[in-house]
Design an enzyme around this catalytic site. Structure first.
Site, mmCIF file in Angstrom:
data_model
loop_
_atom_site.group_PDB
_atom_site.id
_atom_site.type_symbol
_atom_site.label_atom_id
_atom_site.label_comp_id
_atom_site.label_asym_id
_atom_site.label_seq_id
_atom_site.Cartn_x
_atom_site.Cartn_y
_atom_site.Cartn_z
ATOM 1 N N HIS A 92 0.820 -1.213 0.000
ATOM 2 C CA HIS A 92 0.000 0.000 0.000
ATOM 3 C C HIS A 92 0.855 1.265 0.000
ATOM 4 O O HIS A 92 0.388 2.334 -0.375
ATOM 5 C CB HIS A 92 -1.059 -0.016 1.114
ATOM 6 C CG HIS A 92 -0.625 0.303 2.505
ATOM 7 N ND1 HIS A 92 -0.340 -0.649 3.453
ATOM 8 C CD2 HIS A 92 -0.459 1.489 3.137
ATOM 9 C CE1 HIS A 92 -0.029 -0.064 4.592
ATOM 10 N NE2 HIS A 92 -0.089 1.232 4.439
ATOM 11 N N ASP A 228 1.037 -7.704 2.169
ATOM 12 C CA ASP A 228 1.184 -6.263 1.918
ATOM 13 C C ASP A 228 2.662 -5.848 1.777
ATOM 14 O O ASP A 228 3.222 -5.198 2.649
ATOM 15 C CB ASP A 228 0.515 -5.506 3.079
ATOM 16 C CG ASP A 228 0.244 -4.051 2.747
ATOM 17 O OD1 ASP A 228 0.779 -3.571 1.750
ATOM 18 O OD2 ASP A 228 -0.502 -3.408 3.504
ATOM 19 N N SER A 659 3.697 2.203 8.546
ATOM 20 C CA SER A 659 3.466 1.243 7.471
ATOM 21 C C SER A 659 4.793 0.955 6.791
ATOM 22 O O SER A 659 5.508 1.881 6.413
ATOM 23 C CB SER A 659 2.505 1.836 6.443
ATOM 24 O OG SER A 659 1.213 1.806 6.947
HETATM 25 N N1 ASP Z 1 -2.132 0.732 7.860
HETATM 26 C C1 ASP Z 1 -1.764 1.900 8.550
HETATM 27 C C2 ASP Z 1 -1.601 3.055 7.629
HETATM 28 O O1 ASP Z 1 -2.230 3.087 6.625
HETATM 29 C C3 ASP Z 1 -0.662 1.722 9.527
HETATM 30 C C4 ASP Z 1 -1.174 2.070 10.883
HETATM 31 O O2 ASP Z 1 -1.759 3.126 11.029
HETATM 32 O O3 ASP Z 1 -0.997 1.265 11.781
HETATM 33 O O4 ASP Z 1 -0.885 3.981 7.843
#
Ligand code: ASP
Length: 725
Positions: A92, A228, A659
């Site tokens: 992502h 991911d 992330s």
């Molecule tokens: N998945 C999160 C993000 O998009 C990571 C997190 O906030 O823990 O930043």
């Protein structure tokens, strides 16, 4: 005798309760500054299992773990995993880059991409990675002679000019960049010196059906089965220094890269994460938390729900539309779903009441002080007074800006008018070039479906803003809407769209073919432009103008509050809020109980992907190759007892920006890549709760499994250093 015992028990209970509340941070809680590990955390980390010295984690004289960790792009973390500059981050985090390389014919989002050699790696103009060279406590230099008695504006002016000097001195004669950031609301300041590499190439990415498996349905959710990750490579000039993209650049030789553990983790194992958490607000008062999480966020969630529904419709029209909007959709929905988790988590964990309890204790403590020159005793009342003034401004500004940025029209209006009037006095040739650019911007807007999306969502957006903000911030057009359109948002917006120059390409082109004077005349009668103008006055002049000065005053109170909390509990370790500087967090691999009678195990496996497969739901498509490998049981050496590990959870205190961060074991070897948190655990941005807060990581063995068995890109594996006990 019995009475005495009961009395003693009561006293004991009191000690336990106050002990929990104030003497130590909760297990797993804390985002620590690397240069302070030795003095603050090392002993505790050792007791919890760490087998490295502080110098092996952070050192400015020789290479240490911090040299293997980078800021990836503008908001993620990544880590070096080979001596040839190979870097891993989340899928992502690389998403918009993968999208940019994708076309309907070469759809890397759908099919994945794996370079077969260095020559096939894909450049990404504008993508940077940033290394931390060093950090330094510069509090004394910044605050020397500065007192709290000074007016906040004077204080910040003086501080800014000192920061400029410190920053310039730090990078003088080098190619480095530097920044000085405040901590604890300006009680402390640190200098960070960075080295930025600008040639970063895409090496490999799994298809979305692996890298985004579970999609929005599973985002922020545990149990999770998302692969991911994506791989990039940093390139440098022949001298290993940063260089602009050139085919002659060579793979960067890092000071440090991470060894990869094939041993995996077990429940209870020590883990630590180095990375760049973006923002937390741990010290917010109960009133502020309530305002943000229970008032502003629900309205912003509603705005995004409207947007996402409209985007979904557009994307369903065909593959070109899907590719056009994919990255935007993912970005909008990521925060949307997180906010839902935050509001739920705040309610479920009683975060507002817990904060109230801390505030009561603080008040009592301050009230009992023999002398109170700082004015701690009145601090909470002062907070309440300021937040009462602050709240209507904040809600109008926060919800209003969310609403305006949801409409593409906003940026078309803004940019076209700024460009057009900004060059009013320029030569005819310059004006012609600018007008051509404006016409092209219009062409894009009118041809990419944005107009339809705006038309669809604007009525609900105007209503949501109206219902959630103070009447003092309702622009005058709301009266017209009520009086002339019977309060019907749909009719009102249809009328705007029928008449405005911005909602029809021919009218738009015609408008900008006119002289400056004529354009301003036309715009002053343009109903949509007037709606925007009224909003700008309400939001920018009225709301923001006041917020800015209130923020300074509130910031000063927080500075005092943190100082008071530290004085109240001298035995407790405090950590500063995240501000996108490198931090270390440590905890352990841990299961949790999300609700009564429900237990969530700490790891997931490939079996779960096969269980979740659903050909009718795009989020749960499983690539054929992955299924083949599963059926043939071709999973060695990655499977444990026949199962391929995919993800695991732990109590590491992380946030957005973490992330892509490396999850390291007690020896500093890479065991996972952090990518998310559990839904209710997102409350950790405001109030960490060890019972429900977990970070979600990709097991590094699943990454290797995908590269090896599914992508057949084993040339990459040869670069890695795998450790197996
Ligand atoms: N998945 C999160 C993000 O998009 C990571 C997190 O906030 O823990 O930043």
């Amino acid at each position: 005798m019995k009475i005495r015992l009961a009395f003693r028990l009561k006293i004991f209970a009191l000690i336990v309760i106050t002990g929990n509340a104030f003497s130590s941070v909760k297990a797993g809680e804390g985002m620590w500054l690397l240069s302070l590990l030795d003095s603050l955390n090392f002993k505790d980390m050792q007791e919890k299992g760490l087998r490295l010295s502080p110098g092996e984690i952070y050192n400015i004289n020789h290479s240490s773990l911090k040299d293997a960790v980078v800021i990836f792009g503008g908001g993620c973390t990544g880590e070096l995993i080979s001596p040839e500059g190979l870097l891993i981050t989340n899928h992502h985090c690389g998403y918009s880059r993968i999208q940019a390389h994708s076309t309907v014919e070469k759809d890397y989002l759908t099919n994945g991409f794996w370079a077969g050699s260095l020559q096939e790696e894909l450049p990404n103009p504008g993508l940077n990675v940033t290394f931390l060279v060093r950090m330094e406590d510069v509090t004394n230099k910044v605050l020397d002679g500065i007192t709290d008695a000074m007016a906040e504006t004077d204080r910040s002016q003086q501080i800014s000019s000192r920061i400029n000097v410190i920053r310039n001195e730090a990078i003088d004669g080098t190619h480095y960049q530097a920044e000085v950031k405040p901590f604890y609301f300006g009680k402390a300041y640190y200098l960070f010196v960075y080295e930025v590499y600008r040639d970063v190439r895409l090496v490999g990415t799994p298809p979305e059906s692996i890298g985004r498996f579970g999609g929005d349905t599973d985002n922020w959710i545990w149990p999770r089965h998302t692969g991911d990750f994506s791989l990039f490579r940093i390139y440098a000039g022949k001298d290993n220094k940063p260089a602009e993209y050139s085919p002659d650049n060579v793979p960067y030789k890092p000071k440090k890269y991470l060894n990869i553990s094939m041993n995996g983790v077990q429940e209870g194992d020590f883990t630590m994460i180095l990375g760049y958490p973006g923002r937390t607000d741990q010290y917010l008062t109960s009133g502020a938390l309530e305002m943000i999480a229970l008032k502003a966020l629900p309205a912003k969630i509603d705005i995004r729900t409207e947007r996402l529904n409209a985007l979904q419709e557009e994307m369903a029209r065909g593959p070109e539309n899907r590719l056009r909007y994919a990255s935007k959709y993912v970005g909008i929905s990521n925060a949307w779903k997180k906010w839902i988790g935050v509001t739920n988590g705040v309610e479920r964990s009683g975060a507002v009441d817990n904060k109230k309890k801390t505030e009561d204790t603080f008040k009592k403590w301050a009230g009992a002080l023999p002398a109170d020159p700082e004015g701690y005793a009145g601090l909470m009342d002062e907070f309440s007074r300021l937040y009462k003034l602050y709240k209507p401004h904040y809600l109008a500004y926060d919800i209003g800006t969310e609403m305006l940025s949801a409409l593409e029209l906003s940026s078309l209006m803004n940019r076209s008018q700024t460009m057009f009037f900004g060059t009013a006095d320029s030569s005819e040739q310059v004006r012609k070039t600018v007008t051509d650019k404006i016409i092209t911007m219009g062409e894009n807007y009118f041809s990419n479906g944005a107009l339809e999306i705006d038309r669809r969502i604007m009525p609900s957006l105007l209503r949501i803003y109206y219902e959630n903000t103070d009447p003092a911030f309702h622009p005058a057009f709301y009266a017209t809407l009520r009086n002339e359109f019977n309060g019907d948002y749909q009719l009102f917006v249809s009328d705007l769209f029928e008449k405005s120059h911005y909602t029809n390409q021919a009218r738009f082109n015609q408008l900008f073919s006119k002289s400056g004077k004529a354009v301003s005349k036309k715009l002053s009668g343009d109903p949509l432009t007037n709606v925007y103008r009224e909003f700008s006055i309400s939001l920018m002049a009225d709301a923001f103008g006041k917020l800015d000065s209130l923020n300074r005053e509130i910031n000063k109170l927080y500075r005092k509050y943190v100082t008071g909390l530290q004085a109240m509990d001298t035995g407790k370790l405090f950590y500063p809020d995240a501000n996108f500087t490198m931090r270390l967090t440590y905890g352990k691999v841990e299961s949790y109980v999300p609700a009564d009678a429900v237990y969530y195990d700490w790891y997931s496996t490939l079996d779960g992907i096969i269980e979740k497969e659903d050909t009718a739901i795009a989020d749960y498509h499983v690539p054929i190759k992955l299924k083949e490998v599963y059926v043939q049981d071709d999973t060695a050496p990655y499977a444990i007892d026949g199962k391929v590990p995919v993800c695991f959870i732990a109590s590491n205190h992380t946030s957005g920006g973490n992330s892509g961060s490396p999850v390291l074991d007690a020896n500093g070897n890479l065991v996972g890549v952090n990518f998310d948190r559990n839904w209710e655990g997102t409350v950790s941005d405001y109030a960490y709760n060890p019972e429900i807060c977990r970070n979600i990581s990709l097991d590094i063995r699943y990454v290797l499994f995908i590269i090896d068995k599914v992508a057949d890109a084993d040339w990459l594996l040869d670069e890695l250093t795998l450790i197996k006990n």
